[in-house]
Design a protein around this motif. Structure first.
Motif, PDB file in Angstrom:
ATOM      1  N   SER A  88       0.823  -1.210   0.000  1.00 48.50           N
ATOM      2  CA  SER A  88       0.000   0.000   0.000  1.00 48.50           C
ATOM      3  C   SER A  88       0.855   1.256   0.000  1.00 48.50           C
ATOM      4  CB  SER A  88      -0.924   0.007   1.225  1.00 48.50           C
ATOM      5  OG  SER A  88      -1.793  -1.096   1.211  1.00 48.50           O
ATOM      6  N   VAL A  92       1.370   4.143  -3.120  1.00 44.49           N
ATOM      7  CA  VAL A  92       1.121   5.586  -2.998  1.00 44.49           C
ATOM      8  C   VAL A  92       2.393   6.381  -3.274  1.00 44.49           C
ATOM      9  CG1 VAL A  92       0.418   7.440  -1.438  1.00 44.49           C
ATOM     10  CG2 VAL A  92      -0.773   5.235  -1.376  1.00 44.49           C
ATOM     11  N   VAL A 131       2.264  10.281   3.736  1.00 42.03           N
ATOM     12  CA  VAL A 131       2.331   8.822   3.883  1.00 42.03           C
ATOM     13  C   VAL A 131       3.647   8.397   4.522  1.00 42.03           C
ATOM     14  CG1 VAL A 131       2.468   6.652   2.593  1.00 42.03           C
ATOM     15  CG2 VAL A 131       0.735   8.337   2.010  1.00 42.03           C
ATOM     16  N   THR A 247      -4.429  -1.790  -4.921  1.00 39.68           N
ATOM     17  CA  THR A 247      -3.277  -2.280  -4.170  1.00 39.68           C
ATOM     18  C   THR A 247      -3.477  -2.069  -2.676  1.00 39.68           C
ATOM     19  OG1 THR A 247      -1.783  -1.804  -6.016  1.00 39.68           O
ATOM     20  CG2 THR A 247      -0.785  -2.084  -3.852  1.00 39.68           C
ATOM     21  N   ILE A 248      -3.998  -0.902  -2.308  1.00 38.53           N
ATOM     22  CA  ILE A 248      -4.270  -0.634  -0.895  1.00 38.53           C
ATOM     23  C   ILE A 248      -5.285  -1.637  -0.353  1.00 38.53           C
ATOM     24  CG2 ILE A 248      -5.293   1.018   0.722  1.00 38.53           C
ATOM     25  CD1 ILE A 248      -4.104   3.256  -1.050  1.00 38.53           C
ATOM     26  N   ASP A 257      -1.675  -4.698   5.623  1.00 39.68           N
ATOM     27  CA  ASP A 257      -1.100  -3.362   5.559  1.00 39.68           C
ATOM     28  C   ASP A 257      -1.803  -2.415   6.527  1.00 39.68           C
ATOM     29  OD1 ASP A 257       0.323  -4.507   3.550  1.00 39.68           O
ATOM     30  OD2 ASP A 257      -0.321  -3.130   1.967  1.00 39.68           O
ATOM     31  N   LEU A 259      -3.712   0.777   7.642  1.00 37.82           N
ATOM     32  CA  LEU A 259      -4.648   1.724   7.027  1.00 37.82           C
ATOM     33  C   LEU A 259      -5.220   2.605   8.122  1.00 37.82           C
ATOM     34  CD1 LEU A 259      -5.966   2.618   4.373  1.00 37.82           C
ATOM     35  CD2 LEU A 259      -7.868   1.081   4.887  1.00 37.82           C
ATOM     36  N   MET A 263      -2.471   7.324   6.556  1.00 41.21           N
ATOM     37  CA  MET A 263      -2.384   6.655   5.260  1.00 41.21           C
ATOM     38  C   MET A 263      -3.526   7.096   4.353  1.00 41.21           C
ATOM     39  SD  MET A 263      -0.692   4.474   3.448  1.00 41.21           S
ATOM     40  CE  MET A 263      -0.898   3.402   2.024  1.00 41.21           C
ATOM     41  N   SER A 267      -2.982   9.300   0.999  1.00 36.34           N
ATOM     42  CA  SER A 267      -3.374   8.666  -0.259  1.00 36.34           C
ATOM     43  C   SER A 267      -4.355   9.530  -1.035  1.00 36.34           C
ATOM     44  CB  SER A 267      -3.991   7.290   0.019  1.00 36.34           C
ATOM     45  OG  SER A 267      -3.076   6.443   0.678  1.00 36.34           O
TER      46      SER A 267
END
Length: 293
Positions: A88, A92, A131, A247-248, A257, A259, A263, A267
């Motif tokens: 993730s 980004v 990020v 992808t995230i 990942d 989040l 993030m 993003s």
């Protein structure tokens, strides 16, 4: 854009997103050395596209440089980064390649930008900084490798603008050959693979290689270049933002990942900036296409 091509582009973006997560698993969970993984990938691409190597695009030095930058340099650095960075975050941060390409175009090609694209560049870079931000103004080595990967791809894209039209499979052939010839000796010099661990990955590793080389490089990228030749950049480019978003989502679901608010905010800001840059009115030859995975 007709419905078939729209669905095709969505499928391409999902393939790229899946490959980001798969690459993370290969180099992080399975312990496959990243440069070795990239070398094998491009060796397969070179073998499959060998009939398209000739005629040699001119000038030869430029297509060699483009192949090394957009293939071996970009992907080897990205795979090295994925040893410690989540898919993730990498997806980004790699969006910084969009403003980097624009800035390099100004420096090398003498292009000019207007306030809207300048705003998009600023938003993208701000989002990337959000990020990667950590207390103490530190940035992880992995995220710096992602930025280096994006810079290699961007420089390759700018050099590509100075080339004539190249058939997609011929472009893939040169990327594959030049990258394999660079990365194979580098892997021997830099890495000491645990072959027992590599072989222990078994059929899933072989499947990841086939997917990365044939489905992603030869298949998805070739189809993407076909769509670029058919439609304008301001129509295609915004839709490719599906890749980092997917992808995230896949990263959160498969590789756990992070989040959090930082993030999400970073993003949204970065992808908004990319969208503003991408909406410029221009026709996008193969030269303007960034490698997405």
């Amino acid at each position: 854009m007709n419905l078939r091509d729209f669905l095709l582009l969505i499928g391409i973006c999902l393939i790229w997103a899946a490959n980001n997560v798969i690459s993370k698993i290969v180099v992080s969970d399975w312990g496959v050395p990243p440069v070795l993984y990239a070398a094998i990938r491009f060796a397969i691409v070179a073998a499959v596209t060998l009939p398209w190597l000739r005629p040699i695009p001119q000038p030869t030095w430029r297509i060699v440089a483009i192949g090394l930058l957009m293939g071996g340099g970009s992907f080897a650095l990205l795979f090295m980064a994925l040893q410690s960075v989540s898919p993730s975050a990498a997806a980004v941060v790699s969006q910084a390649g969009v403003p980097i390409t624009t800035l390099l175009s100004i420096l090398i090609l003498g292009e000019r930008i207007h306030w809207r694209r300048a705003l998009g560049i600023a938003l993208t870079l701000i989002g990337v900084l959000v990020v990667v931000w950590k207390p103490g103004l530190t940035i992880s080595a992995g995220l710096l490798l992602v930025l280096a990967s994006a810079t290699c791809a961007s420089l390759g894209a700018v050099l590509m603008k100075q080339m004539g039209d190249i058939a997609p499979l011929r472009f893939q052939a040169w990327v594959g050959m030049t990258s394999a010839l660079l990365l194979a000796p580098l892997s021997l010099l830099m890495e000491s693979p645990d072959w027992g661990q590599v072989l222990a990955a078994g059929w899933p590793f072989l499947g990841a290689l086939v997917f990365s080389a044939l489905v992603v490089s030869v298949g998805a990228h070739t189809l993407y270049y076909t769509l670029i030749a058919r439609y304008e950049a301001n129509l295609i480019a915004p839709l490719t933002l599906i890749t980092p978003l997917a992808t995230i989502g896949l990263g959160v679901a498969i590789t756990n990942d992070r989040l959090d608010f930082q993030m999400i905010a970073g993003s949204v800001t970065a992808l908004t900036g990319v969208l503003i840059v991408a909406l410029r009115r221009t026709r996008a030859p193969i030269a303007e296409a960034q490698e997405h995975s």
